[in-house]
Design an enzyme around this catalytic site. Structure first.
Site, PDB file in Angstrom:
ATOM      1  N   LEU A  62      32.367  40.827  19.415  1.00 24.14           N
ATOM      2  CA  LEU A  62      33.668  41.405  19.064  1.00 24.14           C
ATOM      3  C   LEU A  62      33.946  41.282  17.568  1.00 24.14           C
ATOM      4  O   LEU A  62      34.747  42.028  17.009  1.00 24.14           O
ATOM      5  CB  LEU A  62      34.764  40.701  19.867  1.00 24.14           C
ATOM      6  CG  LEU A  62      35.795  41.600  20.555  1.00 24.14           C
ATOM      7  CD1 LEU A  62      35.143  42.703  21.353  1.00 24.14           C
ATOM      8  CD2 LEU A  62      36.721  40.796  21.433  1.00 24.14           C
ATOM      9  N   GLN A  86      37.062  33.723  23.515  1.00 25.37           N
ATOM     10  CA  GLN A  86      36.768  32.295  23.672  1.00 25.37           C
ATOM     11  C   GLN A  86      37.907  31.842  24.579  1.00 25.37           C
ATOM     12  O   GLN A  86      39.022  31.602  24.115  1.00 25.37           O
ATOM     13  CB  GLN A  86      36.770  31.595  22.314  1.00 25.37           C
ATOM     14  CG  GLN A  86      36.266  30.155  22.348  1.00 25.37           C
ATOM     15  CD  GLN A  86      37.041  29.250  23.301  1.00 25.37           C
ATOM     16  OE1 GLN A  86      36.672  29.074  24.471  1.00 25.37           O
ATOM     17  NE2 GLN A  86      38.118  28.671  22.831  1.00 25.37           N
ATOM     18  N   SER A 128      47.274  36.999  29.149  1.00 24.48           N
ATOM     19  CA  SER A 128      47.190  35.770  29.944  1.00 24.48           C
ATOM     20  C   SER A 128      48.542  35.110  30.170  1.00 24.48           C
ATOM     21  O   SER A 128      49.406  35.089  29.286  1.00 24.48           O
ATOM     22  CB  SER A 128      46.297  34.777  29.188  1.00 24.48           C
ATOM     23  OG  SER A 128      46.436  33.486  29.724  1.00 24.48           O
ATOM     24  N   GLU A 130      48.948  32.136  30.048  1.00 21.09           N
ATOM     25  CA  GLU A 130      48.996  31.039  29.083  1.00 21.09           C
ATOM     26  C   GLU A 130      49.986  31.368  27.958  1.00 21.09           C
ATOM     27  O   GLU A 130      50.539  30.459  27.329  1.00 21.09           O
ATOM     28  CB  GLU A 130      47.580  30.818  28.538  1.00 21.09           C
ATOM     29  CG  GLU A 130      47.341  29.520  27.818  1.00 21.09           C
ATOM     30  CD  GLU A 130      47.382  28.273  28.681  1.00 21.09           C
ATOM     31  OE1 GLU A 130      47.320  28.370  29.916  1.00 21.09           O
ATOM     32  OE2 GLU A 130      47.505  27.190  28.093  1.00 21.09           O
ATOM     33  N   TYR A 152      44.544  29.410  21.513  1.00 27.80           N
ATOM     34  CA  TYR A 152      44.147  30.460  22.464  1.00 27.80           C
ATOM     35  C   TYR A 152      45.360  31.314  22.838  1.00 27.80           C
ATOM     36  O   TYR A 152      45.310  32.553  22.789  1.00 27.80           O
ATOM     37  CB  TYR A 152      43.551  29.818  23.726  1.00 27.80           C
ATOM     38  CG  TYR A 152      43.371  30.793  24.872  1.00 27.80           C
ATOM     39  CD1 TYR A 152      42.281  31.658  24.911  1.00 27.80           C
ATOM     40  CD2 TYR A 152      44.302  30.856  25.924  1.00 27.80           C
ATOM     41  CE1 TYR A 152      42.119  32.563  25.957  1.00 27.80           C
ATOM     42  CE2 TYR A 152      44.147  31.753  26.969  1.00 27.80           C
ATOM     43  CZ  TYR A 152      43.054  32.607  26.980  1.00 27.80           C
ATOM     44  OH  TYR A 152      42.905  33.505  28.017  1.00 27.80           O
ATOM     45  N   ASN A 181      46.091  32.376  36.393  1.00 28.32           N
ATOM     46  CA  ASN A 181      44.742  31.811  36.601  1.00 28.32           C
ATOM     47  C   ASN A 181      44.078  32.416  37.831  1.00 28.32           C
ATOM     48  O   ASN A 181      44.689  32.480  38.894  1.00 28.32           O
ATOM     49  CB  ASN A 181      44.820  30.292  36.795  1.00 28.32           C
ATOM     50  CG  ASN A 181      45.367  29.574  35.590  1.00 28.32           C
ATOM     51  OD1 ASN A 181      46.412  29.949  35.068  1.00 28.32           O
ATOM     52  ND2 ASN A 181      44.679  28.539  35.151  1.00 28.32           N
ATOM     53  N   HIS A 182      42.827  32.826  37.659  1.00 29.50           N
ATOM     54  CA  HIS A 182      42.072  33.303  38.820  1.00 29.50           C
ATOM     55  C   HIS A 182      40.664  32.727  38.760  1.00 29.50           C
ATOM     56  O   HIS A 182      40.039  32.648  37.706  1.00 29.50           O
ATOM     57  CB  HIS A 182      42.084  34.833  38.908  1.00 29.50           C
ATOM     58  CG  HIS A 182      41.842  35.512  37.611  1.00 29.50           C
ATOM     59  ND1 HIS A 182      42.823  35.693  36.658  1.00 29.50           N
ATOM     60  CD2 HIS A 182      40.719  36.038  37.098  1.00 29.50           C
ATOM     61  CE1 HIS A 182      42.303  36.309  35.621  1.00 29.50           C
ATOM     62  NE2 HIS A 182      41.031  36.529  35.855  1.00 29.50           N
ATOM     63  N   GLY A 214      41.504  15.209  33.452  1.00 31.43           N
ATOM     64  CA  GLY A 214      42.598  14.915  32.519  1.00 31.43           C
ATOM     65  C   GLY A 214      43.919  14.854  33.270  1.00 31.43           C
ATOM     66  O   GLY A 214      44.107  14.019  34.159  1.00 31.43           O
ATOM     67  N   ARG A 281      45.102  17.621  26.745  1.00 35.94           N
ATOM     68  CA  ARG A 281      45.241  18.530  25.607  1.00 35.94           C
ATOM     69  C   ARG A 281      46.330  18.061  24.649  1.00 35.94           C
ATOM     70  O   ARG A 281      47.276  17.424  25.090  1.00 35.94           O
ATOM     71  CB  ARG A 281      45.570  19.923  26.132  1.00 35.94           C
ATOM     72  CG  ARG A 281      44.390  20.437  26.910  1.00 35.94           C
ATOM     73  CD  ARG A 281      44.692  21.563  27.828  1.00 35.94           C
ATOM     74  NE  ARG A 281      43.474  21.833  28.581  1.00 35.94           N
ATOM     75  CZ  ARG A 281      43.249  22.888  29.314  1.00 35.94           C
ATOM     76  NH1 ARG A 281      44.176  23.802  29.428  1.00 35.94           N
ATOM     77  NH2 ARG A 281      42.115  23.042  29.938  1.00 35.94           N
TER      78      ARG A 281
END
Ligand code: NAP
Ligand code: GDD
Length: 343
Positions: A62, A86, A128, A130, A152, A181-182, A214, A281
């Site tokens: 990319l 990423q 996402s 996220e 991200y 999430n999948h 975690g 994190r």
């Protein structure tokens, strides 16, 4: 119909390409050069479709905008699905520059190539959940505010907004799929669900002794990747481009996922699971719960696989893989690796 899929070697790339090939599409995929083979997920598709010229792969990246432009002009696809990224949130804190370059500049390169093509090409961007940075159990939809909490996530916000800008400015058919999430048996092994199910299989077969995780108290809205790629395709067939959330509407903790996964093979998770700060994190997304009623209403999309069926599918697949691994170890053909991955 011709589709170009970036990120074809990843989890979603596999499921989406399989779906498109079964629908009769010619699928073109972008792969990266790597020192060892990185096409293991799509090998079954390659052996079935490459000889018929229905599946074609090209080395690119990319970040190599000249090759991206050349490929768009060469292939002249009807649809471009941009799945490349990423995609590991924890890694994005370690490699913020690279994650951001791929997630922002990489996406503009693709959008520019699509915009400048003489053909009318539809564009899908892998947005996402996220991006919401969820901190509580609010139900999140297309109107909810983005509060990104990682390199991200902020790259995904940039790409999401840029996709909208191209849609509005240049009358492009450009959509964002805001996917929660999948997971699947093809999920990358350093994402928490797969890390858990792989460990369960290996512990059952006696080739791993413990699992180190975690934050066990994070909640995610986990669905099955095979269901979600159908939603991606439906978005691209809708009469008007827009943004859609795909989610199950159920949220479960990492602890609950882990407990259920161990129970499937009659194991007590508490005997094997420990936690370590190194898997936590710097900034955690505590809770994600999605509302996909717009996708249900406009695309007639809804998830088909339950949380319990998803875990069973993953544990069974990883238990079978662990049995094969054990055979090779016993024959001295494979060196047993006892450690968890470092991420
Ligand atoms: P994945 O398994 O990590 O796959 C990522 C893909 O991107 C791989 O094919 C990878 O190639 C490729 N890639 C990475 N950097 C690249 C670069 N610089 N140039 C070209 N290709 C590159 O991710 P996934 O789970 O399939 O997710 C697909 C997309 O959806 C990603 O954009 C992800 O961020 C997004 N998303 C995923 C989820 C989820 O829960 N799975 C949810 C929302 C959004 P290599 O194989 O060579 O590494
Ligand atoms: N990876 C990982 N490893 N996560 C762990 C671990 C561990 O050992 N222990 C606990 N977790 C927690 C993480 O802190 C996070 O709260 C949760 O498990 C899920 O982590 P991941 O499976 O790595 O996924 P993610 O939610 O951070 O990101 C995935 O979903 C996003 C959609 O919301 C990725 O697929 C992203 O690309 C995607 O956009």
């Amino acid at each position: 119909m011709k589709a170009l899929v970036t990120g074809i070697t990843g989890q979603d790339g596999y499921y989406l390409s399989k779906l498109l090939l079964e629908k009769g599409y010619e699928v073109h995929g972008l792969i990266r050069r790597s020192s060892s083979f990185n096409t293991s997920r799509i090998e079954p598709l390659m052996s079935k479709y490459e000889s018929e010229n229905k599946l074609k792969l090209y080395y690119s990246d990319l970040l190599d905008s000249s090759s991206i432009t050349s490929l768009i002009n060469l292939i002249e696809p009807d649809e471009v699905y941009n799945l490349a990224a990423q995609s590991h949130v924890a890694v994005s804190f370690k490699n913020p520059l690279y994650t951001s370059q791929v997630g922002t500049i990489g996406v503009i390169s693709l959008l520019e190539a699509v915009k400048n093509s003489s053909k009318n090409i539809k564009f899908y961007q892998a947005s996402s959940s996220e991006m919401y940075g969820g901190k509580d159990d609010s139900l999140l939809n297309e109107e909810s505010q983005f509060t990104p909490k990682s390199p991200y996530a902020i790259s995904k916000v940039f790409a999401h907004e840029m996709t909208k800008i191209y849609r509005e400015s240049y009358d492009m058919f450009a959509v964002n799929g805001i996917l929660f999430n999948h997971e699947s048996p093809h999920r990358g092994e350093t994402f928490v669900t797969r890390k858990v199910t792989k460990a369960v299989g290996r512990i059952k077969q006696g080739i791993q002794t413990k699992l180190t995780l975690g934050n066990l108290d994070a909640f995610r809205d986990w669905g099955f990747a095979g269901d979600y790629v159908e939603g991606m395709w439906l978005m691209m067939q809708h009469k008007e481009p827009s943004d859609w959330v795909l989610a199950t509407g159920e949220s479960h903790s990492v602890k609950e996922f882990t407990k259920k996964a161990f129970e499937i093979l009659d194991l007590d998770w508490k005997a094997y699971v420990e936690t370590d700060e190194k898997y936590k994190r710097p900034n955690e997304v505590k809770h994600l719960l999605g509302d996909s009623s717009k996708a249900k209403k406009e695309l007639n999309w809804e998830p088909k696989t339950s949380f319990e069926d998803l875990i069973s599918m993953m544990v069974e697949s990883d238990n079978e893989q662990a049995k094969q691994e054990k055979l090779l170890i016993d024959k001295g053909l494979l060196y047993p690796t006892w450690e968890n991955s470092s991420i």
